[in-house]
Design a protein around this motif. Structure first.
Motif, PDB file in Angstrom:
ATOM      1  N   GLN A   1       0.830  -1.196   0.000  1.00 56.70           N
ATOM      2  CA  GLN A   1       0.000   0.000   0.000  1.00 56.70           C
ATOM      3  C   GLN A   1       0.869   1.252   0.000  1.00 56.70           C
ATOM      4  O   GLN A   1       2.066   1.208   0.296  1.00 56.70           O
ATOM      5  CB  GLN A   1      -0.943  -0.028   1.201  1.00 56.70           C
ATOM      6  CG  GLN A   1      -1.907  -1.201   1.133  1.00 56.70           C
ATOM      7  CD  GLN A   1      -2.860  -1.274   2.300  1.00 56.70           C
ATOM      8  OE1 GLN A   1      -2.906  -0.387   3.151  1.00 56.70           O
ATOM      9  NE2 GLN A   1      -3.636  -2.348   2.353  1.00 56.70           N
ATOM     10  N   ALA A   2       0.259   2.383  -0.309  1.00 53.16           N
ATOM     11  CA  ALA A   2       0.993   3.631  -0.530  1.00 53.16           C
ATOM     12  C   ALA A   2       1.859   4.062   0.654  1.00 53.16           C
ATOM     13  O   ALA A   2       2.936   4.609   0.458  1.00 53.16           O
ATOM     14  CB  ALA A   2       0.021   4.743  -0.896  1.00 53.16           C
ATOM     15  N   PHE A   3       1.420   3.833   1.867  1.00 49.91           N
ATOM     16  CA  PHE A   3       2.179   4.307   3.021  1.00 49.91           C
ATOM     17  C   PHE A   3       2.969   3.206   3.727  1.00 49.91           C
ATOM     18  O   PHE A   3       3.475   3.417   4.826  1.00 49.91           O
ATOM     19  CB  PHE A   3       1.252   5.040   4.001  1.00 49.91           C
ATOM     20  CG  PHE A   3       0.661   6.276   3.394  1.00 49.91           C
ATOM     21  CD1 PHE A   3       1.441   7.403   3.189  1.00 49.91           C
ATOM     22  CD2 PHE A   3      -0.660   6.301   2.979  1.00 49.91           C
ATOM     23  CE1 PHE A   3       0.910   8.544   2.612  1.00 49.91           C
ATOM     24  CE2 PHE A   3      -1.205   7.430   2.392  1.00 49.91           C
ATOM     25  CZ  PHE A   3      -0.420   8.553   2.209  1.00 49.91           C
ATOM     26  N   ASP A   4       3.079   2.032   3.083  1.00 50.63           N
ATOM     27  CA  ASP A   4       3.915   0.969   3.629  1.00 50.63           C
ATOM     28  C   ASP A   4       5.371   1.417   3.597  1.00 50.63           C
ATOM     29  O   ASP A   4       5.770   2.212   2.745  1.00 50.63           O
ATOM     30  CB  ASP A   4       3.774  -0.319   2.811  1.00 50.63           C
ATOM     31  CG  ASP A   4       2.467  -1.043   3.064  1.00 50.63           C
ATOM     32  OD1 ASP A   4       1.653  -0.568   3.875  1.00 50.63           O
ATOM     33  OD2 ASP A   4       2.264  -2.098   2.429  1.00 50.63           O
ATOM     34  N   ARG A   5       6.150   0.908   4.532  1.00 52.77           N
ATOM     35  CA  ARG A   5       7.579   1.214   4.598  1.00 52.77           C
ATOM     36  C   ARG A   5       8.360  -0.080   4.461  1.00 52.77           C
ATOM     37  O   ARG A   5       7.960  -1.131   4.961  1.00 52.77           O
ATOM     38  CB  ARG A   5       7.943   1.891   5.916  1.00 52.77           C
ATOM     39  CG  ARG A   5       7.296   3.242   6.109  1.00 52.77           C
ATOM     40  CD  ARG A   5       7.857   4.256   5.120  1.00 52.77           C
ATOM     41  NE  ARG A   5       7.122   5.495   5.149  1.00 52.77           N
ATOM     42  CZ  ARG A   5       6.286   5.892   4.198  1.00 52.77           C
ATOM     43  NH1 ARG A   5       6.064   5.143   3.147  1.00 52.77           N
ATOM     44  NH2 ARG A   5       5.664   7.041   4.282  1.00 52.77           N
ATOM     45  N   LYS A   6       9.492   0.021   3.764  1.00 50.05           N
ATOM     46  CA  LYS A   6      10.424  -1.097   3.634  1.00 50.05           C
ATOM     47  C   LYS A   6      11.555  -0.807   4.612  1.00 50.05           C
ATOM     48  O   LYS A   6      12.190   0.242   4.548  1.00 50.05           O
ATOM     49  CB  LYS A   6      10.941  -1.193   2.202  1.00 50.05           C
ATOM     50  CG  LYS A   6      11.855  -2.355   1.979  1.00 50.05           C
ATOM     51  CD  LYS A   6      12.150  -2.673   0.527  1.00 50.05           C
ATOM     52  CE  LYS A   6      12.406  -1.522  -0.372  1.00 50.05           C
ATOM     53  NZ  LYS A   6      12.886  -1.917  -1.706  1.00 50.05           N
ATOM     54  N   VAL A   7      11.782  -1.738   5.541  1.00 49.40           N
ATOM     55  CA  VAL A   7      12.750  -1.524   6.615  1.00 49.40           C
ATOM     56  C   VAL A   7      13.803  -2.625   6.552  1.00 49.40           C
ATOM     57  O   VAL A   7      13.484  -3.805   6.635  1.00 49.40           O
ATOM     58  CB  VAL A   7      12.062  -1.539   7.999  1.00 49.40           C
ATOM     59  CG1 VAL A   7      13.053  -1.201   9.095  1.00 49.40           C
ATOM     60  CG2 VAL A   7      10.877  -0.576   8.026  1.00 49.40           C
ATOM     61  N   MET A   8      15.055  -2.222   6.416  1.00 51.70           N
ATOM     62  CA  MET A   8      16.174  -3.175   6.416  1.00 51.70           C
ATOM     63  C   MET A   8      16.768  -3.192   7.819  1.00 51.70           C
ATOM     64  O   MET A   8      17.196  -2.163   8.328  1.00 51.70           O
ATOM     65  CB  MET A   8      17.233  -2.738   5.409  1.00 51.70           C
ATOM     66  CG  MET A   8      18.430  -3.635   5.354  1.00 51.70           C
ATOM     67  SD  MET A   8      19.602  -2.948   4.146  1.00 51.70           S
ATOM     68  CE  MET A   8      20.979  -4.031   4.423  1.00 51.70           C
ATOM     69  N   ILE A   9      16.757  -4.371   8.451  1.00 53.63           N
ATOM     70  CA  ILE A   9      17.256  -4.539   9.820  1.00 53.63           C
ATOM     71  C   ILE A   9      18.346  -5.599   9.799  1.00 53.63           C
ATOM     72  O   ILE A   9      18.181  -6.656   9.191  1.00 53.63           O
ATOM     73  CB  ILE A   9      16.115  -4.976  10.772  1.00 53.63           C
ATOM     74  CG1 ILE A   9      15.015  -3.906  10.810  1.00 53.63           C
ATOM     75  CG2 ILE A   9      16.648  -5.258  12.167  1.00 53.63           C
ATOM     76  CD1 ILE A   9      13.788  -4.306  11.586  1.00 53.63           C
ATOM     77  N   ALA A  10      19.461  -5.319  10.475  1.00 55.63           N
ATOM     78  CA  ALA A  10      20.560  -6.281  10.539  1.00 55.63           C
ATOM     79  C   ALA A  10      20.085  -7.577  11.182  1.00 55.63           C
ATOM     80  O   ALA A  10      19.247  -7.568  12.085  1.00 55.63           O
ATOM     81  CB  ALA A  10      21.727  -5.699  11.333  1.00 55.63           C
ATOM     82  N   ALA A  11      20.616  -8.691  10.729  1.00 56.94           N
ATOM     83  CA  ALA A  11      20.193  -9.999  11.224  1.00 56.94           C
ATOM     84  C   ALA A  11      20.870 -10.382  12.528  1.00 56.94           C
ATOM     85  O   ALA A  11      20.580 -11.442  13.076  1.00 56.94           O
ATOM     86  CB  ALA A  11      20.448 -11.072  10.181  1.00 56.94           C
TER      87      ALA A  11
END
Length: 123
Positions: free
Chosen positions: A72-82
């Protein structure tokens, strides 16, 4: 170079970006509800939720991927260290002042070693 050392480099890079920026825009808070020890699948109100600060990179999804259903338009993609805590869809993320539900978690793990998690977060 081993997978573990690459994972450590990814974590260090995210932490360094968070430190260099210094305004918290590269830090998210993972909020994990406390589970009932008898029925751990039941994440009711069994105590204060655990809050874990994680270095992360938060971006918007490209317009071409937004379909209004899966993304959806306001979704965020978040990269988090494993290294550390693995996010789940039962957790939430606090990004700035906003709380987001975790819709999806994808683990990037070439050769079986987790390097980072890509999280889809939604208000």
């Amino acid at each position: 170079m081993s997978g573990a050392s690459i994972a450590a480099e990814v974590a260090a890079a995210l932490a360094e970006v968070a430190t260099e920026v210094g305004d918290g825009s590269f830090t998210v808070t993972l909020v994990r509800a406390m589970a009932n020890p008898v029925t751990p699948w039941d994440t009711g109100n069994y105590g204060a939720p655990e809050e874990i600060e994680l270095p992360a990179m938060v971006t918007s999804y490209p317009q071409r991927l937004i379909d209004g259903t899966l993304i959806q338009a306001f979704d965020r993609k978040v990269m988090i260290a494993a290294q550390g805590t693995k996010p789940t869809t039962a957790d939430t993320l606090t990004i700035g002042e906003e709380t987001y539900r975790i819709i999806n978690v994808e683990e990037t793990a070439p050769s079986g070693v987790a390097l980072f998690y890509q999280v889809q977060a939604r208000k």
